[in-house]
Each structure stands twice: as C-alpha cells, then as structure tokens.
Design an enzyme around this catalytic site. Sequence first.
Site, short mmCIF file in Angstrom:
data_model
loop_
_atom_site.label_atom_id
_atom_site.label_comp_id
_atom_site.label_asym_id
_atom_site.label_seq_id
_atom_site.Cartn_x
_atom_site.Cartn_y
_atom_site.Cartn_z
N ASP A 160 0.82 -1.51 -0.45
CA ASP A 160 0.72 -0.09 -0.20
C ASP A 160 0.69 1.07 -0.18
O ASP A 160 0.65 2.15 -0.37
CB ASP A 160 -1.29 0.40 1.30
CG ASP A 160 -2.34 -0.84 0.81
OD1 ASP A 160 -1.93 -1.87 -0.21
OD2 ASP A 160 -2.77 -0.82 2.29
N TYR A 192 1.54 1.65 -3.43
CA TYR A 192 0.42 2.37 -4.27
C TYR A 192 0.29 3.74 -3.56
O TYR A 192 0.40 4.53 -4.95
CB TYR A 192 -0.32 2.08 -4.05
CG TYR A 192 -1.22 1.95 -4.64
CD1 TYR A 192 -1.20 1.49 -6.01
CD2 TYR A 192 -2.49 3.22 -4.42
CE1 TYR A 192 -2.94 2.43 -6.80
CE2 TYR A 192 -3.72 2.81 -5.08
CZ TYR A 192 -3.80 2.93 -5.78
OH TYR A 192 -4.71 3.16 -6.85
N ASP A 193 0.63 4.28 -2.95
CA ASP A 193 -0.08 5.29 -2.22
C ASP A 193 1.27 6.70 -2.58
O ASP A 193 0.90 7.66 -3.10
CB ASP A 193 0.17 5.76 -0.75
CG ASP A 193 -1.18 5.14 -0.11
OD1 ASP A 193 -1.76 4.27 -0.99
OD2 ASP A 193 -1.29 4.81 1.37
N SER A 204 -14.78 6.94 -1.68
CA SER A 204 -13.65 6.22 -0.74
C SER A 204 -13.26 7.76 -0.26
O SER A 204 -14.41 8.71 0.82
CB SER A 204 -12.60 6.56 -1.81
OG SER A 204 -11.04 6.40 -1.45
N LYS A 237 -3.35 9.14 7.38
CA LYS A 237 -2.61 7.71 7.25
C LYS A 237 -1.73 8.36 8.23
O LYS A 237 -0.90 8.50 8.11
CB LYS A 237 -2.59 7.56 5.92
CG LYS A 237 -3.48 7.30 4.53
CD LYS A 237 -3.98 5.98 4.50
CE LYS A 237 -5.09 5.27 3.79
NZ LYS A 237 -4.84 4.78 2.31
N GLU A 261 -12.08 8.50 14.08
CA GLU A 261 -12.88 6.98 14.54
C GLU A 261 -11.36 6.01 13.70
O GLU A 261 -10.64 6.43 12.81
CB GLU A 261 -14.35 6.63 13.21
CG GLU A 261 -15.62 7.36 13.35
CD GLU A 261 -15.84 7.79 12.75
OE1 GLU A 261 -15.71 6.43 11.64
OE2 GLU A 261 -16.94 8.44 12.68
N LYS A 290 -9.57 3.96 11.26
CA LYS A 290 -10.09 3.43 10.06
C LYS A 290 -9.56 2.15 9.84
O LYS A 290 -8.62 1.35 9.76
CB LYS A 290 -9.11 4.49 8.84
CG LYS A 290 -9.43 3.47 6.98
CD LYS A 290 -9.07 4.92 6.88
CE LYS A 290 -9.01 4.42 5.21
NZ LYS A 290 -8.28 3.78 4.88
N LYS A 316 -14.26 13.03 10.96
CA LYS A 316 -15.62 13.94 10.07
C LYS A 316 -15.84 14.75 10.65
O LYS A 316 -15.90 14.70 12.27
CB LYS A 316 -16.56 12.07 10.44
CG LYS A 316 -15.91 11.23 9.29
CD LYS A 316 -17.23 9.76 9.53
CE LYS A 316 -16.80 8.89 8.85
NZ LYS A 316 -17.34 7.80 9.13
N ARG A 352 -18.30 -2.58 -1.90
CA ARG A 352 -18.58 -0.72 -2.73
C ARG A 352 -17.92 -1.44 -3.65
O ARG A 352 -18.94 -0.58 -5.04
CB ARG A 352 -17.16 0.07 -1.77
CG ARG A 352 -17.28 1.14 -2.07
CD ARG A 352 -15.98 1.70 -2.03
NE ARG A 352 -14.97 1.57 -2.07
CZ ARG A 352 -13.43 1.52 -1.63
NH1 ARG A 352 -13.71 2.83 -0.83
NH2 ARG A 352 -12.34 1.33 -2.46
P1 NAD Z 1 -9.40 3.73 0.95
O1 NAD Z 1 -9.73 2.90 1.91
O2 NAD Z 1 -7.88 4.75 2.07
O3 NAD Z 1 -10.85 4.40 2.48
C1 NAD Z 1 -11.69 4.48 2.15
C2 NAD Z 1 -12.40 3.69 3.21
O4 NAD Z 1 -12.21 3.51 3.88
C3 NAD Z 1 -14.07 3.61 3.14
O5 NAD Z 1 -14.41 2.86 1.80
C4 NAD Z 1 -13.96 3.17 3.67
O6 NAD Z 1 -14.39 0.62 3.37
C5 NAD Z 1 -12.92 2.67 5.11
N1 NAD Z 1 -12.77 2.61 6.20
C6 NAD Z 1 -13.06 2.62 7.02
N2 NAD Z 1 -12.61 2.71 8.27
C7 NAD Z 1 -13.80 3.83 8.22
C8 NAD Z 1 -14.37 4.73 8.55
N3 NAD Z 1 -14.69 5.19 10.61
N4 NAD Z 1 -14.71 5.54 8.40
C9 NAD Z 1 -15.20 5.18 6.93
N5 NAD Z 1 -14.64 5.16 6.17
C10 NAD Z 1 -13.86 3.57 6.57
O7 NAD Z 1 -9.61 4.10 0.25
P2 NAD Z 1 -9.77 2.99 -0.88
O8 NAD Z 1 -10.40 4.41 -1.95
O9 NAD Z 1 -10.40 2.27 -1.02
O10 NAD Z 1 -8.62 2.38 -1.56
C11 NAD Z 1 -7.35 2.98 -1.52
C12 NAD Z 1 -6.23 2.78 -0.53
O11 NAD Z 1 -5.91 1.09 -1.28
C13 NAD Z 1 -5.08 2.97 -0.14
O12 NAD Z 1 -4.58 4.34 0.08
C14 NAD Z 1 -3.90 2.02 -1.01
O13 NAD Z 1 -3.20 1.94 0.82
C15 NAD Z 1 -4.90 0.62 -1.25
N6 NAD Z 1 -4.58 0.64 -2.89
C16 NAD Z 1 -3.91 -0.73 -1.95
C17 NAD Z 1 -3.04 -0.75 -3.75
C18 NAD Z 1 -1.86 -2.02 -3.43
O14 NAD Z 1 -2.02 -2.52 -5.05
N7 NAD Z 1 -1.62 -2.27 -2.83
C19 NAD Z 1 -4.24 -1.21 -4.85
C20 NAD Z 1 -4.87 -0.41 -5.24
C21 NAD Z 1 -5.18 0.87 -3.27
#
Ligand code: NAD
Length: 317
Positions: free
Chosen positions: A27, A30-31, A76, A300, A106, A108, A276, A129
């Site tokens: 991750d 990716y980030d 997201s 993060k 909260e 994550k 939030k 989702r």
């Molecule tokens: P995200 O996972 O960073 O954030 C959004 C998600 O957070 C929401 O959809 C929800 O599922 C979750 N969440 C958890 N607790 C929550 C809370 N208390 N309130 C609200 N939401 C909450 O976003 P994303 O778009 O799903 O994914 C992006 C992340 O996924 C990237 O930052 C990366 O780290 C990872 N990613 C990794 C790869 C890889 O190849 N390793 C590829 C794509 C994405």
Amino acid sequence: MQYKELVNLLNLYSRKYYTEDDPLVSDAEYDRLYNELVRMETEDPSVISPDSPTQRVGDRPVSDLESVTHEVKMLSLSNAYNEEELQHFINTCLKEAERELKFVVEPKIDGLAVVLTYENGVLVRAATRGDGVTGEDVTHNARTILSLPLSIDYKEKLTVRGEVYMPVKAFERLNRQQAEKGLKLFANPRNCAAGTLRQLDSRITAARGLDIFVYGVDFGGSRFHHDDLEFLRKLGFPVNPLIKQCADFSEVWALVEHIGSVRNSLEYDIDGAVIKVDSKEAQDILGVTIKAPKWAIAYKYPSQEATTTLLDVDFQV
Ligand code: NAD
C-alpha cells in the site's frame, strides 16, 4: 515516469488489489505513486485522463457474484499524511461551512466497505463497495458474521455502512492452517477479508471468522453523526469503542495520536484514523468531490509495511 504510464501502472495495481484481491505492491508503494500522479494533475490539470484512479472509486467488480447497483454512490476518502494537512482540512471545513463545528474521530479499519440494507427489521442485502456505483451481493456471507444483527428493532428501511475485517487472531490461525496443509499463505488481513467475503460458498466464509464495525447510516432522525452512531449501537450493531467526538483541532490531534499509539495492541488492523464533521447539516453544505466527501478525511499513519514489492510473496485469498 510519464503521466499515461503512471495511470496505466496504477490501474493495473488497482485491478489486482480490488478485483483479484491479489496485490502486486505494498500500500505504501501504491500511495507513493498515487501521490505522484496527484502532483502531476495538480501542476497541469489539462492532462487529467478520465481513466485516472483519481477520478474513480475502487475498481469494477468482476466475479460470479450477483451485481448490485448502489442507491447512493459509495465514496472513498481523501488522505492527510501529517499534522499540517489535517489542520488544513479542519480549517477548510470551518471556513466553508461558516459555523462552529465539532468533529468525530474514528479508527480507519483496514478491511472492505459493505452496505447493509434492512427492511422490516431484517437484513435483506449486503453488498461490497465495488467501484462505488456497482458492488457485489455478499448477503450469504455477511449473514455468517456473528456480531452483525440479522434482525433489528426498527421497521423502516435502513441502510448501514461498515467495514468487514479479518481479526488478527483469525488471520494468524488461518495462516497456520494453510501452512500445515502446505498451502499458500494469505498476504495480509485486508486481502484475506476481501477474498473471504467474496466467496461463493458461505461455509468457507463462516469457518474463517470475519467481523465488522459499522460507521454510518442513512437515518433522518438525528442531526449529528455521533447520534447516528449511538442509534446504531442501541440497535445492536458493533460500533468501534475508540470513536469520540472532539471539540477542536487539538482534541482531534490528541485522539489521532492516541489511536496511533494503541494501534499495535488492537485485535484488528487499522491503516489510519478517519476525521468527520459531526453536523450532518454542515456535511451537506460541504458536499462531495467526484471521489470522496469533503467533510471527512483519512489520516494515514506511517506505513508498517516494508516498501518493497510483494511480487515474490507466496500468498492467496
Ligand atoms: P481507503 O481504503 O484509503 O479509504 C476509504 C475506505 O475506508 C472506505 O471505503 C471504507 O471502506 C474505509 N473505512 C474504514 N473505516 C472507516 C470509517 N471509520 N469511516 C469511513 N470509512 C472507513 O480508500 P480506497 O479508495 O478504498 O483505497 C485506497 C487505498 O487502497 C490506498 O491508499 C492504498 O493503500 C490501497 N490500495 C492498494 C493497492 C495495492 O496494490 N497495494 C492498490 C489500490 C489501492
């Protein structure tokens, strides 16, 4: 790397991560690349391509599960990586909402988002989702999550959002069993949870011990997010006990730091804290971008993963 090359690479990584639960890189890597893409697009918005990962949520689901079209788009979250970026988010909310605001902080949870629909007090559907518009029907598997109420004392239609996760102990037990059987190991709890929730056979899911925390509800009866969470708690949903309302930035930052300090002792993985705006009226004023609400942000924590690629790790979901 050229812009288009970077878009294509990130799209490949997203497909492997979201659709196949089979990440090619960490991750953190990716980030790093994603933030480089954001930098290029900010410097020259004319380059922005419609298939850029900044323009969409997740990836399109491709599986044998039924597709579900979400009634409300699932979004997201935008990210903050340090105290200054978080302070900037709070200041922008205060300025744009033009009022005093409180915030809710909260953990994550590092799992995958689901939307749960209750009708006449009964869980009738659980969906992933997906790309935010279309998800997959995982009702059969959600029903195996012991902490999730299958019926509630509320008869109106209710849509609840939450994060399904694999508890660390269940993840370790599973990997021990995999090793004993000479099978491939699971990469991490997040990918294990995603692969488990998307099984066709719910007996496999039931045996693996998924869990859930809920963090949102479409409920017209309260004006504040923290009241929504209380409403969910009273109905019997698992709401994370670390969640608290905060009056200002210093309280927000103290709680973000506290959650970071207990992170390693939790029974589940977290990859950040979500901050939030508490007032739902102010949330409506602030609105959403193409990809994320403007009234929330994910802080993060520094990654605990090595930044090396996962390419040669032997794992499965
Ligand atoms: P995200 O996972 O960073 O954030 C959004 C998600 O957070 C929401 O959809 C929800 O599922 C979750 N969440 C958890 N607790 C929550 C809370 N208390 N309130 C609200 N939401 C909450 O976003 P994303 O778009 O799903 O994914 C992006 C992340 O996924 C990237 O930052 C990366 O780290 C990872 N990613 C990794 C790869 C890889 O190849 N390793 C590829 C794509 C994405």
